[in-house]
Design a protein around this motif. Sequence first.
Motif, PDB file in Angstrom:
ATOM      1  N   ASP A  83       0.947  -1.289  -0.063  1.00 50.54           N
ATOM      2  CA  ASP A  83       0.029  -0.049   0.059  1.00 50.54           C
ATOM      3  C   ASP A  83       0.803   1.204   0.120  1.00 50.54           C
ATOM      4  O   ASP A  83       0.503   2.462  -0.596  1.00 50.54           O
ATOM      5  N   GLN A  86       2.010   1.832  -3.426  1.00 46.09           N
ATOM      6  CA  GLN A  86       0.992   2.370  -4.251  1.00 46.09           C
ATOM      7  C   GLN A  86       0.654   3.775  -4.071  1.00 46.09           C
ATOM      8  O   GLN A  86       0.271   4.451  -5.044  1.00 46.09           O
ATOM      9  N   ASN A  87       0.655   4.280  -2.798  1.00 47.15           N
ATOM     10  CA  ASN A  87       0.420   5.621  -2.487  1.00 47.15           C
ATOM     11  C   ASN A  87       1.370   6.518  -3.061  1.00 47.15           C
ATOM     12  O   ASN A  87       0.966   7.722  -3.557  1.00 47.15           O
ATOM     13  N   TRP A  89       3.168   5.992  -5.519  1.00 53.11           N
ATOM     14  CA  TRP A  89       2.714   6.044  -7.088  1.00 53.11           C
ATOM     15  C   TRP A  89       1.620   7.053  -7.400  1.00 53.11           C
ATOM     16  O   TRP A  89       1.828   7.755  -8.594  1.00 53.11           O
ATOM     17  N   ASP A  90       0.669   6.927  -6.600  1.00 53.42           N
ATOM     18  CA  ASP A  90      -0.306   7.759  -6.993  1.00 53.42           C
ATOM     19  C   ASP A  90      -0.155   9.203  -6.846  1.00 53.42           C
ATOM     20  O   ASP A  90      -0.456  10.157  -7.611  1.00 53.42           O
ATOM     21  N   ALA A  91       0.675   9.449  -5.519  1.00 56.26           N
ATOM     22  CA  ALA A  91       0.994  11.045  -5.409  1.00 56.26           C
ATOM     23  C   ALA A  91       1.916  11.150  -6.550  1.00 56.26           C
ATOM     24  O   ALA A  91       1.656  12.515  -7.145  1.00 56.26           O
ATOM     25  N   TYR A  93       2.100  10.314  -9.568  1.00 58.62           N
ATOM     26  CA  TYR A  93       1.224  10.547 -10.826  1.00 58.62           C
ATOM     27  C   TYR A  93       0.591  11.649 -10.776  1.00 58.62           C
ATOM     28  O   TYR A  93       0.363  12.527 -11.841  1.00 58.62           O
ATOM     29  N   THR A  94       0.031  11.969  -9.668  1.00 58.68           N
ATOM     30  CA  THR A  94      -0.778  13.487  -9.619  1.00 58.68           C
ATOM     31  C   THR A  94       0.227  14.467  -9.694  1.00 58.68           C
ATOM     32  O   THR A  94      -0.026  15.544 -10.421  1.00 58.68           O
ATOM     33  N   GLU A  97       1.041  14.980 -13.378  1.00 58.71           N
ATOM     34  CA  GLU A  97       0.162  15.535 -14.184  1.00 58.71           C
ATOM     35  C   GLU A  97       0.150  17.123 -13.970  1.00 58.71           C
ATOM     36  O   GLU A  97       0.043  17.875 -14.817  1.00 58.71           O
TER      37      GLU A  97
END
Length: 150
Positions: A83, A86-87, A89-91, A93-94, A97
């Motif tokens: 997790d 994953q968190n 990678w999400d951060a 990605y944001t 962007e």
Amino acid sequence: EPGEQIDLEEQEEESLVEGEPEEKEAPPSRRLIHPNDVLKILEAFVMGLKKPKDSQAPVKMKYVRDNLKDSEYWEALTTVIPDATQNLWDALYTALEKYHLVLTQRAKLLLENRSLEQQNTELQMLLQQYLDSKINSELQVPPTQVLRVP
């Protein structure tokens, strides 16, 4: 046919080497198919190619897959990446962007800046043309005396 003729020639050579008496057979005719029959034979050959070969194909046994443990498999795959990773990678990605948005806006501003620089250069040339015009010398107060021209 040429392949058969080569085989016959090889057999004759082998029989001569082995010492067997040579038996003379009539060589096969070069024209095995009469020229008038060629089209009929080709048509029959092509029609034979077009026929479905499913009737000749052997029946294959279908393997039935056991899907009882599929849900367990996919559930197990959800825990492959921790997790925390994953968190992260999400951060990331944001943030990427947002960075892409900033770079896109910057590219637009650079294009606008180039356009404004070009307009500025054109306006400077036009102003210089007006100041150098002969009509200015005929005026009582020429603009060159009022403005400081570099």
